[in-house]
Structure formats: structure tokens, C-alpha cells
Scaffold this motif. Structure first.
Motif, PDB file in Angstrom:
ATOM      1  N   ASN A 144       9.939  18.014 -14.641  1.00 56.80           N
ATOM      2  CA  ASN A 144      10.074  18.274 -16.076  1.00 56.80           C
ATOM      3  C   ASN A 144       9.512  19.634 -16.454  1.00 56.80           C
ATOM      4  O   ASN A 144      10.126  20.367 -17.226  1.00 56.80           O
ATOM      5  N   LEU A 145       8.361  19.968 -15.884  1.00 56.69           N
ATOM      6  CA  LEU A 145       7.761  21.273 -16.178  1.00 56.69           C
ATOM      7  C   LEU A 145       8.680  22.393 -15.714  1.00 56.69           C
ATOM      8  O   LEU A 145       8.862  23.391 -16.402  1.00 56.69           O
ATOM      9  N   MET A 146       9.275  22.224 -14.518  1.00 56.30           N
ATOM     10  CA  MET A 146      10.155  23.264 -13.962  1.00 56.30           C
ATOM     11  C   MET A 146      11.405  23.437 -14.800  1.00 56.30           C
ATOM     12  O   MET A 146      11.814  24.554 -15.104  1.00 56.30           O
ATOM     13  N   VAL A 147      12.000  22.304 -15.190  1.00 51.30           N
ATOM     14  CA  VAL A 147      13.244  22.352 -15.965  1.00 51.30           C
ATOM     15  C   VAL A 147      12.963  22.902 -17.367  1.00 51.30           C
ATOM     16  O   VAL A 147      13.669  23.787 -17.848  1.00 51.30           O
ATOM     17  N   ASP A 148      11.886  22.419 -17.995  1.00 49.47           N
ATOM     18  CA  ASP A 148      11.543  22.880 -19.350  1.00 49.47           C
ATOM     19  C   ASP A 148      11.272  24.379 -19.407  1.00 49.47           C
ATOM     20  O   ASP A 148      11.533  25.018 -20.418  1.00 49.47           O
ATOM     21  N   SER A 149      10.735  24.933 -18.315  1.00 47.96           N
ATOM     22  CA  SER A 149      10.412  26.357 -18.374  1.00 47.96           C
ATOM     23  C   SER A 149      11.487  27.201 -17.665  1.00 47.96           C
ATOM     24  O   SER A 149      11.273  28.381 -17.422  1.00 47.96           O
ATOM     25  N   ASP A 150      12.639  26.583 -17.340  1.00 50.65           N
ATOM     26  CA  ASP A 150      13.748  27.307 -16.682  1.00 50.65           C
ATOM     27  C   ASP A 150      13.334  27.984 -15.383  1.00 50.65           C
ATOM     28  O   ASP A 150      13.729  29.115 -15.113  1.00 50.65           O
ATOM     29  N   TYR A 151      12.559  27.273 -14.599  1.00 55.76           N
ATOM     30  CA  TYR A 151      12.160  27.810 -13.289  1.00 55.76           C
ATOM     31  C   TYR A 151      13.425  28.007 -12.442  1.00 55.76           C
ATOM     32  O   TYR A 151      14.192  27.060 -12.235  1.00 55.76           O
ATOM     33  N   PRO A 152      13.659  29.237 -11.954  1.00 57.58           N
ATOM     34  CA  PRO A 152      14.940  29.511 -11.275  1.00 57.58           C
ATOM     35  C   PRO A 152      15.140  28.762  -9.952  1.00 57.58           C
ATOM     36  O   PRO A 152      16.276  28.636  -9.502  1.00 57.58           O
ATOM     37  N   ARG A 153      14.068  28.282  -9.334  1.00 56.74           N
ATOM     38  CA  ARG A 153      14.240  27.594  -8.050  1.00 56.74           C
ATOM     39  C   ARG A 153      14.090  26.076  -8.172  1.00 56.74           C
ATOM     40  O   ARG A 153      13.811  25.394  -7.187  1.00 56.74           O
ATOM     41  N   VAL A 200       0.839  -1.201   0.000  1.00 59.34           N
ATOM     42  CA  VAL A 200       0.000   0.000   0.000  1.00 59.34           C
ATOM     43  C   VAL A 200       0.873   1.250   0.000  1.00 59.34           C
ATOM     44  O   VAL A 200       0.650   2.195  -0.753  1.00 59.34           O
ATOM     45  N   LEU A 201       1.899   1.229   0.835  1.00 58.93           N
ATOM     46  CA  LEU A 201       2.800   2.379   0.882  1.00 58.93           C
ATOM     47  C   LEU A 201       3.594   2.505  -0.408  1.00 58.93           C
ATOM     48  O   LEU A 201       3.823   3.610  -0.904  1.00 58.93           O
ATOM     49  N   GLY A 202       3.952   1.369  -0.973  1.00 59.60           N
ATOM     50  CA  GLY A 202       4.712   1.365  -2.222  1.00 59.60           C
ATOM     51  C   GLY A 202       3.915   2.007  -3.343  1.00 59.60           C
ATOM     52  O   GLY A 202       4.436   2.800  -4.123  1.00 59.60           O
ATOM     53  N   GLU A 203       2.629   1.690  -3.396  1.00 59.05           N
ATOM     54  CA  GLU A 203       1.742   2.248  -4.417  1.00 59.05           C
ATOM     55  C   GLU A 203       1.693   3.779  -4.301  1.00 59.05           C
ATOM     56  O   GLU A 203       1.767   4.498  -5.282  1.00 59.05           O
ATOM     57  N   MET A 204       1.574   4.240  -3.061  1.00 59.60           N
ATOM     58  CA  MET A 204       1.502   5.679  -2.817  1.00 59.60           C
ATOM     59  C   MET A 204       2.827   6.358  -3.179  1.00 59.60           C
ATOM     60  O   MET A 204       2.840   7.381  -3.860  1.00 59.60           O
ATOM     61  N   THR A 205       3.943   5.784  -2.747  1.00 63.29           N
ATOM     62  CA  THR A 205       5.231   6.431  -3.054  1.00 63.29           C
ATOM     63  C   THR A 205       5.533   6.369  -4.553  1.00 63.29           C
ATOM     64  O   THR A 205       6.064   7.320  -5.108  1.00 63.29           O
ATOM     65  N   ASP A 206       5.151   5.276  -5.222  1.00 58.49           N
ATOM     66  CA  ASP A 206       5.344   5.214  -6.682  1.00 58.49           C
ATOM     67  C   ASP A 206       4.601   6.355  -7.360  1.00 58.49           C
ATOM     68  O   ASP A 206       5.129   7.006  -8.253  1.00 58.49           O
ATOM     69  N   TYR A 207       3.373   6.569  -6.914  1.00 52.13           N
ATOM     70  CA  TYR A 207       2.592   7.649  -7.523  1.00 52.13           C
ATOM     71  C   TYR A 207       3.238   8.997  -7.227  1.00 52.13           C
ATOM     72  O   TYR A 207       3.339   9.859  -8.107  1.00 52.13           O
ATOM     73  N   ALA A 208       3.711   9.175  -5.993  1.00 52.06           N
ATOM     74  CA  ALA A 208       4.363  10.439  -5.609  1.00 52.06           C
ATOM     75  C   ALA A 208       5.593  10.678  -6.498  1.00 52.06           C
ATOM     76  O   ALA A 208       5.804  11.791  -6.992  1.00 52.06           O
ATOM     77  N   LEU A 209       6.370   9.649  -6.730  1.00 49.72           N
ATOM     78  CA  LEU A 209       7.588   9.819  -7.530  1.00 49.72           C
ATOM     79  C   LEU A 209       7.261  10.149  -8.987  1.00 49.72           C
ATOM     80  O   LEU A 209       7.931  10.968  -9.610  1.00 49.72           O
ATOM     81  N   LYS A 210       6.195   9.539  -9.518  1.00 50.33           N
ATOM     82  CA  LYS A 210       5.768   9.851 -10.889  1.00 50.33           C
ATOM     83  C   LYS A 210       5.339  11.316 -10.970  1.00 50.33           C
ATOM     84  O   LYS A 210       5.654  12.031 -11.914  1.00 50.33           O
TER      85      LYS A 210
END
Ligand SMILES: [Fe+2]
Length: 135
Positions: free
Chosen positions: A64-73, A47-57
Motif C-alpha cells: 500500500n505504501l509503495m502504490v500510494d507513493s507511486d514507487y516505480p518498482r 505455528v507456520l500459519g501464524e508466521m505466514t499470516d503476519y508476513a502477508l499482513k
């Protein structure tokens, strides 16, 4: 223990990210509502594995969104995600040994981390993403 509530003030302004946050909150709330359910149907670590897998996804999508848009932080934000991965991993392996249900301490950690992360750390990119037209 109280369930986590998603309210309008929790919106980070990007529909897909809000949707993922709601799913993650739902998964944690399910555990808060019935910490023993895990032991009835599956093992606690599944159960915990399912939750952490989803969190990591979700983290990967957000990063990816942050890196693609050059988010400074993005660097410090990604560090927060890594810290979650480490602490939750440690908690989960400790929990896997104990099959009597999910300990309150772990639920407390998940709930506090996610609430703080969405409202403080994620919220910090809201204005930036809006300026960049990321919806
Ligand atoms: Fe995040």
C-alpha cells in the motif's frame, strides 16, 4: 542454524516497516531456536500459519505504501512477495504432513528469503521513500 540478526544496516528508513520486519524476524528466530517447540504446544502448521499470516499482513502494508507513493518498482517488488507466498505455501503444506518438527530446509528457506528480501529488495525503496517523506 544461526538466528537472523536485525542490525542498523537492515533499516529501510520507515519506522513501521522496521518494526514489522523485527517482529517477523523474531517469529522465525523462535522457530530456529527451537524447531521442536511447535510440536509440543501446537501443530507445526499452526505455528507456520501464524508466521505466514503476519508476513502477508506486512506485505499488504508495504505494498500500500509503495502504490500510494507511486514507487516505480512496486510491480516487481509485489511479484517477490507473491513468489514467497507460493514457495512458502508449498513448503508449509509439505510440512503439515510431517509433525516431527520444522525441517531445517524450511527454516533455511525462510531465513535466506527474508534476509535477502530486506537487504536487497526492500532496501531499494529506502531512498525513494525518504525523498517522498514516507517515514
Ligand atoms: Fe518487501
Amino acid at each position: 542454524m544461526q538466528e537472523i540478526i536485525w542490525a542498523e544496516k537492515s533499516s529501510v528508513g520507515v519506522a513501521k516497516l522496521d518494526e514489522q520486519h523485527k517482529i517477523l524476524i523474531g517469529m522465525i528466530n523462535k522457530l530456529i531456536r527451537d524447531p521442536q517447540a511447535a510440536t509440543r504446544s501446537e501443530t507445526v502448521s499452526d505455528v507456520l500459519g501464524e508466521m505466514t499470516d503476519y508476513a502477508l499482513k506486512h506485505f499488504a502494508y508495504e505494498e500500500n505504501l509503495m502504490v500510494d507513493s507511486d514507487y516505480p518498482r512496486s510491480k516487481e517488488h509485489i511479484k517477490e512477495h507473491l513468489a514467497f507466498r507460493e514457495t512458502t505455501g508449498k513448503f508449509c503444506s509439505a510440512t503439515a504432513i510431517d509433525v516431527s518438527g520444522i525441517p531445517e530446509m524450511l527454516l533455511e528457506h525462510l531465513s535466506q528469503w527474508l534476509t535477502h528480501h530486506i537487504l536487497e529488495i526492500d532496501m531499494a525503496y529506502k531512498a525513494f521513500f525518504q525523498e517522498q517523506g514516507v517515514r
